[in-house]
Design a protein around this motif. Structure first.
Motif, PDB file in Angstrom:
ATOM      1  N   PHE A   1       9.212   4.146   8.388  1.00  0.00           N
ATOM      2  CA  PHE A   1       8.972   3.294   7.225  1.00  0.00           C
ATOM      3  C   PHE A   1      10.272   2.674   6.737  1.00  0.00           C
ATOM      4  CE2 PHE A   1       5.146   5.859   7.111  1.00  0.00           C
ATOM      5  CZ  PHE A   1       4.182   5.003   6.577  1.00  0.00           C
ATOM      6  N   ASP A   2      10.203   1.390   6.405  1.00  0.00           N
ATOM      7  CA  ASP A   2      11.346   0.697   5.817  1.00  0.00           C
ATOM      8  C   ASP A   2      11.281   0.811   4.292  1.00  0.00           C
ATOM      9  OD1 ASP A   2      13.421  -1.350   5.366  1.00  0.00           O
ATOM     10  OD2 ASP A   2      11.740  -2.607   4.758  1.00  0.00           O
ATOM     11  N   ASN A   3      10.067   0.733   3.738  1.00  0.00           N
ATOM     12  CA  ASN A   3       9.870   0.704   2.295  1.00  0.00           C
ATOM     13  C   ASN A   3       9.543   2.107   1.784  1.00  0.00           C
ATOM     14  OD1 ASN A   3       9.488  -0.132  -0.312  1.00  0.00           O
ATOM     15  ND2 ASN A   3       7.948  -1.694   0.160  1.00  0.00           N
TER      16      ASN A   3
ATOM     17  N   VAL B   1       0.862  -1.195   0.000  1.00  0.00           N
ATOM     18  CA  VAL B   1       0.000   0.000   0.000  1.00  0.00           C
ATOM     19  C   VAL B   1       0.893   1.237   0.000  1.00  0.00           C
ATOM     20  CG1 VAL B   1      -1.925   1.199   1.086  1.00  0.00           C
ATOM     21  CG2 VAL B   1      -1.695  -1.281   1.373  1.00  0.00           C
ATOM     22  N   THR B   2       0.922   1.918  -1.136  1.00  0.00           N
ATOM     23  CA  THR B   2       1.805   3.077  -1.329  1.00  0.00           C
ATOM     24  C   THR B   2       1.011   4.373  -1.267  1.00  0.00           C
ATOM     25  OG1 THR B   2       3.210   1.747  -2.804  1.00  0.00           O
ATOM     26  CG2 THR B   2       3.487   4.144  -2.897  1.00  0.00           C
ATOM     27  N   LEU B   3       1.619   5.390  -0.676  1.00  0.00           N
ATOM     28  CA  LEU B   3       1.028   6.728  -0.698  1.00  0.00           C
ATOM     29  C   LEU B   3       2.060   7.709  -1.222  1.00  0.00           C
ATOM     30  CD1 LEU B   3      -1.459   8.475   1.445  1.00  0.00           C
ATOM     31  CD2 LEU B   3       0.785   9.555   1.460  1.00  0.00           C
ATOM     32  N   GLU B   4       1.677   8.488  -2.231  1.00  0.00           N
ATOM     33  CA  GLU B   4       2.543   9.541  -2.763  1.00  0.00           C
ATOM     34  C   GLU B   4       2.451  10.770  -1.866  1.00  0.00           C
ATOM     35  OE1 GLU B   4       1.600  10.597  -6.763  1.00  0.00           O
ATOM     36  OE2 GLU B   4       2.599   8.852  -7.618  1.00  0.00           O
ATOM     37  N   ALA B   5       3.579  11.422  -1.667  1.00  0.00           N
ATOM     38  CA  ALA B   5       3.579  12.636  -0.833  1.00  0.00           C
ATOM     39  C   ALA B   5       4.726  13.541  -1.246  1.00  0.00           C
ATOM     40  CB  ALA B   5       3.716  12.266   0.640  1.00  0.00           C
ATOM     41  N   ASN B   6       4.579  14.808  -0.962  1.00  0.00           N
ATOM     42  CA  ASN B   6       5.655  15.767  -1.160  1.00  0.00           C
ATOM     43  C   ASN B   6       6.286  16.100   0.189  1.00  0.00           C
ATOM     44  OD1 ASN B   6       5.380  16.080  -3.997  1.00  0.00           O
ATOM     45  ND2 ASN B   6       3.569  17.348  -3.651  1.00  0.00           N
TER      46      ASN B   6
ATOM     47  N   ASN C   1       2.038   1.060   3.939  1.00  0.00           N
ATOM     48  CA  ASN C   1       3.327   0.454   4.310  1.00  0.00           C
ATOM     49  C   ASN C   1       4.465   0.849   3.365  1.00  0.00           C
ATOM     50  OD1 ASN C   1       2.771  -1.168   2.044  1.00  0.00           O
ATOM     51  ND2 ASN C   1       1.926  -2.815   3.317  1.00  0.00           N
ATOM     52  N   ARG C   2       4.163   1.792   2.460  1.00  0.00           N
ATOM     53  CA  ARG C   2       5.201   2.259   1.530  1.00  0.00           C
ATOM     54  C   ARG C   2       4.945   3.720   1.191  1.00  0.00           C
ATOM     55  NH1 ARG C   2       6.041   2.476  -4.158  1.00  0.00           N
ATOM     56  NH2 ARG C   2       8.186   1.948  -4.767  1.00  0.00           N
ATOM     57  N   LEU C   3       6.003   4.532   1.211  1.00  0.00           N
ATOM     58  CA  LEU C   3       5.891   5.941   0.847  1.00  0.00           C
ATOM     59  C   LEU C   3       6.645   6.196  -0.455  1.00  0.00           C
ATOM     60  CD1 LEU C   3       6.493   7.897   4.200  1.00  0.00           C
ATOM     61  CD2 LEU C   3       4.299   7.355   3.114  1.00  0.00           C
ATOM     62  N   SER C   4       6.067   7.021  -1.322  1.00  0.00           N
ATOM     63  CA  SER C   4       6.745   7.487  -2.524  1.00  0.00           C
ATOM     64  C   SER C   4       6.836   9.012  -2.403  1.00  0.00           C
ATOM     65  CB  SER C   4       5.961   7.095  -3.772  1.00  0.00           C
ATOM     66  OG  SER C   4       6.585   7.612  -4.927  1.00  0.00           O
ATOM     67  N   ILE C   5       8.048   9.501  -2.215  1.00  0.00           N
ATOM     68  CA  ILE C   5       8.240  10.916  -1.868  1.00  0.00           C
ATOM     69  C   ILE C   5       8.854  11.686  -3.040  1.00  0.00           C
ATOM     70  CG2 ILE C   5       9.241  12.522  -0.206  1.00  0.00           C
ATOM     71  CD1 ILE C   5       9.412  10.192   1.784  1.00  0.00           C
ATOM     72  N   GLY C   6       8.198  12.784  -3.427  1.00  0.00           N
ATOM     73  CA  GLY C   6       8.638  13.585  -4.570  1.00  0.00           C
ATOM     74  C   GLY C   6       9.741  14.560  -4.194  1.00  0.00           C
ATOM     75  N   ILE C   7      10.936  14.048  -3.962  1.00  0.00           N
ATOM     76  CA  ILE C   7      12.076  14.901  -3.589  1.00  0.00           C
ATOM     77  C   ILE C   7      12.498  15.782  -4.764  1.00  0.00           C
ATOM     78  CG2 ILE C   7      14.512  14.914  -2.898  1.00  0.00           C
ATOM     79  CD1 ILE C   7      12.685  14.032  -0.631  1.00  0.00           C
ATOM     80  N   GLN C   8      12.706  15.178  -5.929  1.00  0.00           N
ATOM     81  CA  GLN C   8      13.111  15.807  -7.198  1.00  0.00           C
ATOM     82  C   GLN C   8      14.571  16.285  -7.195  1.00  0.00           C
ATOM     83  OE1 GLN C   8      10.872  14.730  -8.748  1.00  0.00           O
ATOM     84  NE2 GLN C   8       8.906  15.115  -7.805  1.00  0.00           N
TER      85      GLN C   8
END
Length: 343
Positions: free
Chosen positions: A116-118, A56-61, A79-86
C-alpha cells in the motif's frame, strides 16, 4: 453480513450525489474475509454512484495484519489502510492494554508499505511516563517508514477501565496536561518540518494524502453509517443505529431501519460548524455564519471571539477565523465558549 448489505439497499436513496469515500471503521473490520468484502463492495457499486477513483479505507490493528492478510486486502477495492500503532514502545502498549507488541507494530508497517502507498497510522501522546525524548523517537520511527499520513490523539482515561483503576490506586501517575501539550507542539514542529500539512487538529498529511473521510466529516458533509451503533448525518438530522447485534438484524429482516433520529436546531448546526471548523486549516467563515445562520449569529460570534483575538489564540485571515499555533491545544475549549446557547 446479510443485514449490512440489506441496510445498504434500504438506505440507497439517502445519499444524493457521488460517494467520495468508503470507510471500514470501528470494531475490527480486518476480520472480514475477501469474499465478505467483495459482497459489501458489490452491494455498494450496484446501488450507489461511486467516484472514480474512490478512497476506500480499512482500519486495522498491527496484530491483525499478517502478510497474507495485507496482500488479500491489497487485491480488493481497499486502497488505504489506517493502522492503530499507538506507540512503538512496549511499556506504553502494555499500559494502554493493547493487543499488539512493539515488534508487531514495526513488522506490520514493513509489510504494509510493500503493498500500500496510502497508509495512515495512529499515535497517542500524553501517556503517563512518556518522556519528551521517547515521544520524539516515536515520531521519528513512524516517519522512517515513509508513511504519508499520521493521526495523533492525546490519551484520555475512560471511567472503569484498567488504566483508570491503576491511576486511582497510584500504580500509574495521572495524566499530565502540560506534558501532553509539550508532546503536541513537538508533533506539530517535527511533522511540518518533514513536509506534512496540519490540516486538522489531530491529522497531518502529505499533499495529496489528506483523508477524504476525515475531511468530509470536519467540513460537515453528509455521511451514511451502516451497521450496529453506526451514526449518519444529512446536514440537518443525525441518526444512529441500535447497538445490539441481534435486535439490529431482526429489525433489518423486517425491512425496518433500526435507528433513532434527531433534528438539529439552528443553534446545534452553528455550534457544530464552529467546533469542526476551528479544528481545521480552513477555519470558520464569518460570511458563511451570516449566510447560513443570520446576522444575530455573526454578531454573537464576533463578540465572543474578541478576547481570544486579543490573547492571540485566534486570528482573522480575511473572512476566515483560525486558531493560532498557541491556541491549537486549547481549540476545543475555545470552541465551546463560542457556542450559541438556547437559554
Amino acid at each position: 453480513m446479510e443485514a449490512l448489505c440489506r441496510e445498504l439497499v434500504l438506505r440507497k436513496d439517502e445519499i444524493k450525489g457521488t460517494i467520495e469515500t468508503i470507510y471500514f471503521g470501528g470494531g475490527t473490520p480486518s476480520l472480514l474475509t475477501r469474499e465478505e468484502l467483495d459482497q459489501i463492495f458489490k452491494t455498494i457499486f450496484e446501488h450507489y454512484t461511486v467516484a472514480e477513483p474512490v478512497e476506500v479505507t480499512l482500519e486495522a490493528n498491527p496484530d491483525d495484519l499478517t502478510e497474507e492478510k495485507i496482500k488479500q486486502l491489497s487485491d480488493s477495492s481497499i486502497n488505504r489502510l489506517s493502522i492503530g500503532i499507538q506507540s512503538f514502545f512496549e511499556e506504553d502498549l502494555k499500559l494502554m492494554n493493547r493487543a499488539h507488541n512493539a515488534a508487531e507494530a514495526e513488522e506490520c508497517l514493513t509489510l504494509a508499505t510493500r503493498y500500500f502507498d496510502n497508509i495512515s497510522l495512529d499515535l497517542i501522546y500524553g501517556i503517563p511516563g512518556l518522556s519528551n525524548k521517547r515521544w520524539q523517537q516515536n515520531i521519528e520511527k513512524a516517519l522512517s517508514f515513509g508513511i504519508p499520513h499520521i493521526s495523533s490523539y492525546a490519551l484520555t482515561v475512560e471511567p472503569k477501565t484498567a488504566l483508570d483503576s491503576f491511576i486511582k490506586k497510584g500504580i500509574v501517575p495521572p495524566i499530565d496536561e502540560e506534558l501532553a501539550e509539550q508532546h503536541f507542539h513537538t508533533l506539530i514542529d517535527t511533522l511540518t518540518r518533514k513536509g506534512f500539512v496540519h490540516y486538522e487538529l489531530s491529522n497531518f498529511g502529505k499533499e495529496g494524502y489528506f483523508s477524504k473521510n476525515n475531511t468530509a466529516y470536519w467540513q460537515g458533509k453528509p455521511y451514511l453509517g451502516i451497521g450496529p451503533s453506526a451514526h449518519s448525518f444529512d446536514g440537518t438530522t443525525r441518526s444512529w443505529n441500535l447497538r445490539n447485534n441481534s435486535l439490529y438484524i431482526k429489525s433489518i429482516e423486517k425491512n425496518e431501519l433500526p435507528s433513532e433520529t434527531e433534528t438539529l436546531t439552528k443553534a446545534d448546526r452553528y455550534n457544530e460548524y464552529v467546533m469542526t471548523g476551528l479544528r481545521t486549516m480552513w477555519g470558520v467563515s464569518v460570511n458563511r455564519v451570516e449566510k447560513e445562520f443570520g446576522v444575530k449569529y455573526k454578531e454573537y460570534l464576533l463578540k465572543q471571539v474578541q478576547k481570544y483575538l486579543e490573547e492571540h489564540l485566534l486570528y482573522l485571515d480575511g473572512d476566515s477565523l483560525l486558531v493560532t499555533k498557541k491556541g491549537k491545544f486549547l481549540s476545543d475549549g475555545i470552541s465551546s465558549d463560542l457556542f450559541f446557547l438556547n437559554l
